[in-house]
Scaffold this active site. Structure first.
Site, PDB file in Angstrom:
ATOM      1  N   HIS A   1       2.697   1.962  -7.082  1.00 21.92           N
ATOM      2  CA  HIS A   1       2.908   1.587  -5.677  1.00 21.92           C
ATOM      3  C   HIS A   1       1.916   0.537  -5.200  1.00 21.92           C
ATOM      4  O   HIS A   1       2.103  -0.050  -4.144  1.00 21.92           O
ATOM      5  CB  HIS A   1       2.816   2.833  -4.793  1.00 21.92           C
ATOM      6  CG  HIS A   1       3.979   3.749  -4.973  1.00 21.92           C
ATOM      7  ND1 HIS A   1       5.017   3.840  -4.085  1.00 21.92           N
ATOM      8  CD2 HIS A   1       4.285   4.603  -5.985  1.00 21.92           C
ATOM      9  CE1 HIS A   1       5.907   4.709  -4.526  1.00 21.92           C
ATOM     10  NE2 HIS A   1       5.489   5.195  -5.676  1.00 21.92           N
TER      11      HIS A   1
ATOM     12  N   ASP B   1      -1.810  -5.602  -0.647  1.00 18.86           N
ATOM     13  CA  ASP B   1      -1.025  -4.384  -0.438  1.00 18.86           C
ATOM     14  C   ASP B   1       0.110  -4.380  -1.460  1.00 18.86           C
ATOM     15  O   ASP B   1       0.751  -5.420  -1.655  1.00 18.86           O
ATOM     16  CB  ASP B   1      -0.421  -4.419   0.979  1.00 18.86           C
ATOM     17  CG  ASP B   1      -0.369  -3.046   1.637  1.00 18.86           C
ATOM     18  OD1 ASP B   1      -0.271  -2.052   0.898  1.00 18.86           O
ATOM     19  OD2 ASP B   1      -0.430  -2.979   2.872  1.00 18.86           O
TER      20      ASP B   1
END
Ligand code: GDG
Length: 465
Positions: free
Chosen positions: A155, A363
């Site tokens: 992720h 991110d």
């Protein structure tokens, strides 16, 4: 149909009284599992006996959790996961701690997970392991003789090779990934940096179809961007709680433009840089004073880790300085809130905001950006300002993309967003909305599972024998 077995560090399947902050991963997996018969394994978040699996089913999702010992939590979770891998994988070598005990705890806890979960896996189950906490788990399960189709999804970003090689035992960590049949990354950039490591550090070969071969092991690696449960989120915007919140925000804004940020309190989210950018906006555009305000929602996370306490202290003082310098008797330029809200309250806040300010320094994806888009009024949508270093920038390129390190870039983008003509806002928003609707969480799950089903099942067996 095969069962889907999802394994991740924390299991946060919904409960009847759930209202607090769920991380992006939890939200996405809940939606994915609801659609498939399966079990979600992981840590309960509690300290206790590691040998007892507790099953529970709520709202179509069965979860099975274990507790962890205090030392496990310190070394595996607070230590290797959050003080070593998280900063390193977010390009923050200066914040990365290298402790042998952390690595030992990490491998030990992965073995514990493997030994507790292994006996519950049936031969036809599809196994899907998630995120940096669990990289070696596939290898642990293979040691038990499991030959199931097994996938891993990361992720967070995959770091450049030159950074990753600062990790002692980096090769051991990456080797263990080769126990999976399929590895997924959030976008092409992280996939390419993984390829680079494989080629330069392992002497591997990248095939045309996504195959990655090192020695006699071939696995497949793909880019597979995660989405939100867009339809559910859009429905949530119509809920009475969201409508009430929207009304409350409009009233309390008193005609001022609302700029919103929503982030776990984490140094990767670029909050300090965001506040500096907003400060630059206030310094250079005095005519905008009292016309706008920034609402930053930042529920604390990982409070056991020192770097998280540091960032919190820095933000407390920076927000105080900004308000001290610019506030007036009837205007507070920055509302900085350290608590979490329910998802429908968040939806109402997003809807009321003219600008969504999402500026992480790095991110994996960033789901807040997608939620902000989902919540907008089609006839009068707000503008998304998005960091070019968020994984989401690859899909959401109709946002105003900024360099989050540059206060001037942020200040200019705020001005541009606040003055953008309605037609341009609608045009940009439509394209963003199309993306989040089509490449949603169900699309993501299907893409990953389909790719896992395509992998030749005999691959692992051939090499294991
Ligand atoms: C990791 C990766 C990747 C936030 N505050 C509240 C709240 N949230 C929810 C948001 C959103 C989620 O948390 C945050 O998701 P992000 O994607 O922005 O970030 P991470 O938690 O760092 O997630 C990230 C993600 O995994 C999925 O792959 O996108 O890159 O770092 O859904 O809405 N939720 C509630 N109250 C809050 O106050 N209820």
């Amino acid at each position: 149909m095969s069962r889907l077995i999802v394994i991740s560090n924390r299991v946060q399947a919904p409960t009847a009284n759930e209202s607090g902050a769920q991380g992006g991963l939890a939200v996405a997996l809940t939606a994915a599992l609801r659609e498939a018969d399966g079990i979600w394994f992981g840590w309960s978040g509690e300290i206790g006996d590691t040998s007892e699996l507790r099953f529970r089913t709520y709202d179509g999702v069965t979860s099975a959790t274990i507790d962890l010992l205090e030392q496990d939590v310190e070394e595996y979770y607070d230590g290797y996961a959050n003080r070593t891998l998280w900063p390193l994988f977010h390009y923050r070598l200066g914040l990365t701690e290298f402790e042998r005990d952390f690595q030992g705890g990490y491998e030990r806890v992965n073995r514990v997970f493997g030994s507790v979960i292994g006996p519950h896996i049936e031969p036809d189950d599809l196994i899907w392991v998630h995120d940096y906490h669990m990289i070696p788990l596939g290898w642990v399960l293979r040691q038990q003789g499991l030959t199931n189709r097994m996938g891993f999804f990361l992720h967070i970003p995959w770091p450049p090779t030159r950074l990753l090689t600062a990790l002692p035992e980096h090769r051991r960590l990456v080797d263990s990934l080769f126990a999976y049949d399929l590895i997924g990354f959030q976008n092409d950039e992280w996939l390419e940096t993984f390829h680079d490591y494989v080629v330069t550090e392992m002497g591997g070969v990248i095939g045309d179809n996504g195959d990655v071969t090192v020695g006699n092991r071939t696995i497949r690696a793909i880019a597979c961007p995660i989405g939100i449960d867009a339809r559910e989120f859009i429905a949530g915007v119509e809920s009475s709680q969201a409508r009430e919140t929207h009304k409350r925000m409009v009233e309390s804004s008193a005609g001022r433009g609302l700029i919103v940020g929503v982030d776990r309190l984490d140094y990767s989210k670029g909050l300090e840089e965001r506040f500096n950018g907003y400060q630059r906006f206030l310094e250079t555009r005095p005519d905008a004073h009292a016309q706008v305000y920034l609402l930053q929602i930042a529920p604390p996370s990982r409070v056991e880790v020192e770097s998280y306490r540091d960032i919190r202290a820095q933000l407390d003082s920076l927000s105080g300085r900004i308000n001290g310098a610019f506030a007036d008797i009837d205007w507070v330029p920055l509302r900085y809130v350290n608590q979490g809200y329910s998802r429908s309250v968040l939806a109402g806040i997003y809807r009321a905001a003219q600008v969504g300010l999402v500026t992480p320094l790095r991110d994996g994806m960033n789901l807040v950006a997608k939620e902000y888009v989902a919540a907008q009024d089609p006839a009068d949508p707000g503008v998304l300002i998005l960091s070019r270093f968020a994984g989401a920038a690859a899909q959401l390129n109709q946002a105003l993309l900024v360099n989050p390190y540059s206060p001037d870039d942020i200040a200019d983008a705020i001005e541009r967003a606040l003055t953008m003509p309605r037609e341009e806002r609608i045009e940009r928003w439509r394209q963003l909305y199309d993306n989040i609707l089509h490449e949603d969480v169900i699309w993501w799950r299907k893409r990953f599972i389909d790719a896992l089903m395509e992998v030749e099942p005999a691959r692992w067996r051939a090499h294991a024998s």
